[in-house]
Write a protein that holds these residues in place. Structure first.
Motif, short mmCIF file in Angstrom:
data_model
loop_
_atom_site.label_atom_id
_atom_site.label_comp_id
_atom_site.label_asym_id
_atom_site.label_seq_id
_atom_site.Cartn_x
_atom_site.Cartn_y
_atom_site.Cartn_z
N ARG A 21 54.61 43.28 33.48
CA ARG A 21 55.84 42.70 32.96
C ARG A 21 55.71 41.21 32.65
O ARG A 21 56.20 40.72 31.65
N ALA A 22 55.02 40.48 33.49
CA ALA A 22 54.92 39.03 33.33
C ALA A 22 54.13 38.61 32.10
O ALA A 22 54.31 37.49 31.61
N THR A 23 53.28 39.48 31.58
CA THR A 23 52.45 39.10 30.45
C THR A 23 52.67 39.95 29.20
O THR A 23 52.06 39.69 28.17
N ARG A 24 53.55 40.91 29.28
CA ARG A 24 53.79 41.77 28.12
C ARG A 24 54.57 40.99 27.07
O ARG A 24 55.63 40.44 27.36
N THR A 72 50.21 36.94 37.83
CA THR A 72 50.48 38.33 37.44
C THR A 72 50.08 39.31 38.53
O THR A 72 50.40 40.47 38.47
N GLY A 73 49.35 38.83 39.52
CA GLY A 73 48.91 39.66 40.62
C GLY A 73 48.09 38.81 41.57
O GLY A 73 47.82 37.65 41.30
N ILE A 74 47.71 39.39 42.67
CA ILE A 74 46.98 38.66 43.69
C ILE A 74 45.76 39.46 44.10
O ILE A 74 45.85 40.65 44.38
N ASP A 75 44.61 38.80 44.14
CA ASP A 75 43.39 39.42 44.63
C ASP A 75 43.22 39.01 46.08
O ASP A 75 42.77 37.90 46.38
N LEU A 76 43.60 39.88 46.99
CA LEU A 76 43.58 39.55 48.41
C LEU A 76 42.17 39.51 48.99
O LEU A 76 41.97 39.03 50.10
N ASP A 77 41.20 40.01 48.26
CA ASP A 77 39.83 40.02 48.77
C ASP A 77 39.06 38.77 48.40
O ASP A 77 37.95 38.57 48.86
N ALA A 78 39.63 37.92 47.56
CA ALA A 78 38.95 36.71 47.13
C ALA A 78 39.37 35.53 47.99
O ALA A 78 40.49 35.44 48.44
N GLY A 79 38.45 34.61 48.19
CA GLY A 79 38.76 33.39 48.92
C GLY A 79 38.93 33.63 50.40
O GLY A 79 38.87 34.74 50.90
N GLY A 80 39.14 32.53 51.10
CA GLY A 80 39.31 32.62 52.55
C GLY A 80 38.00 32.98 53.23
O GLY A 80 36.95 33.05 52.62
#
Length: 196
Positions: A166-169, A87-95
Motif C-alpha cells: 500500500r505504501a508504494t503502490r 514499507t516493511g522491516i527486515d528483523l534479521d538484519a542489523g543488531g
C-alpha cells in the motif's frame, strides 16, 4: 504499480528493536503501513490508546526514523497526520546476538497482530462480499526443502507481493481494499538433526 520500489528497512540498533518490542508501537506502525497517513487520534481509536499516549509513541517512532509528519505544519499538531517512512522491516538484519530477545519479542508481537487480523476476518467472513471470500488465500503447506530452498521461496514470495504494498503502490484501483498477506516459512525443529 510502481517499478521503483524501496528496499526493506534494516534495523541496525538495539534501540529500534527495543522500541518495536512494545506492542502499542508495533500496532501503530502496522496501522500506518496498512492505511496510510493518520492523526494520533485516528491511530488511538484503532489501537485502543488515548490520543496523548498514541502521540507519545508516534514521537518515539519518529525519533527512530520509522514515521514522520505527513503534512506541513498547520499550527495544530493534533490535526497533522503521521505516515510510515518504511514499507516493511527486515528483523534479521542489523543488531547482534544481544538483540535476539528483542528480535523474538518483535516477531511474536508482529504475528500476534496478524493473527488478530485473521481472527477478525473469520468473525466477519460471512458478512463480506462473495468476491472477497472467494479471493481469500488460506493455505498451509508442509514442504520438504533445504535451507537455501526455503530462503528462495521467501524471496520469490516477496518479489510477488512487493509491488502491491500500500505504501508504494502508485494508484488505488477501483474496488481495492487493504488485505493482510502474512507468510511464515520456518523449519520444524522436530525434524532437524541435532536441534534441541
Amino acid at each position: 504499480m510502481t517499478s521503483d520500489l524501496p528496499e526493506r528497512r534494516v534495523i541496525p540498533t538495539s534501540d529500534m528493536l527495543a522500541a518495536l518490542a512494545v506492542p502499542s508501537r508495533l500496532a501503530i506502525l502496522s496501522h500506518l503501513l496498512s492505511v496510510g497517513p493518520q492523526t494520533a487520534t485516528q491511530c488511538a481509536e484503532i489501537v485502543g490508546l488515548t490520543a496523548s499516549n498514541c502521540s507519545w509513541h508516534l514521537r518515539e517512532l519518529a525519533r527512530l526514523g520509522l514515521v514522520e509528519r505527513a503534512d506541513a505544519d498547520t499550527g495544530d499538531a493534533r490535526k497533522r497526520p503521521w505516515q510510515a517512512t518504511i514499507t516493511g522491516i527486515d528483523l534479521d538484519a542489523g543488531g547482534g546476538p544481544g538483540d535476539d530477545l528483542a528480535r523474538t519479542a518483535v516477531r511474536s508481537a508482529w504475528f500476534a497482530d496478524t493473527d488478530a487480523r485473521f481472527d477478525d476476518y473469520l468473525r466477519h467472513e460471512k458478512a463480506l462480499p462473495a468476491a472477497w471470500r472467494d479471493a481469500a488465500v488460506i493455505n498451509d503447506y508442509a514442504v520438504l526443502v533445504t535451507a537455501d530452498e526455503l530462503a528462495e521461496i521467501g524471496a520469490r514470495i516477496d518479489e510477488i507481493v512487493r509491488p502491491y504494498i500500500r505504501a508504494t503502490r502508485a494508484e488505488t484501483p477501483t474496488g481495492s481494499a487493504v488485505a493482510s498477506v502474512s507468510v511464515r516459512g520456518v523449519v520444524d525443529p522436530r525434524f532437524v538433526e541435532g536441534a534441541p
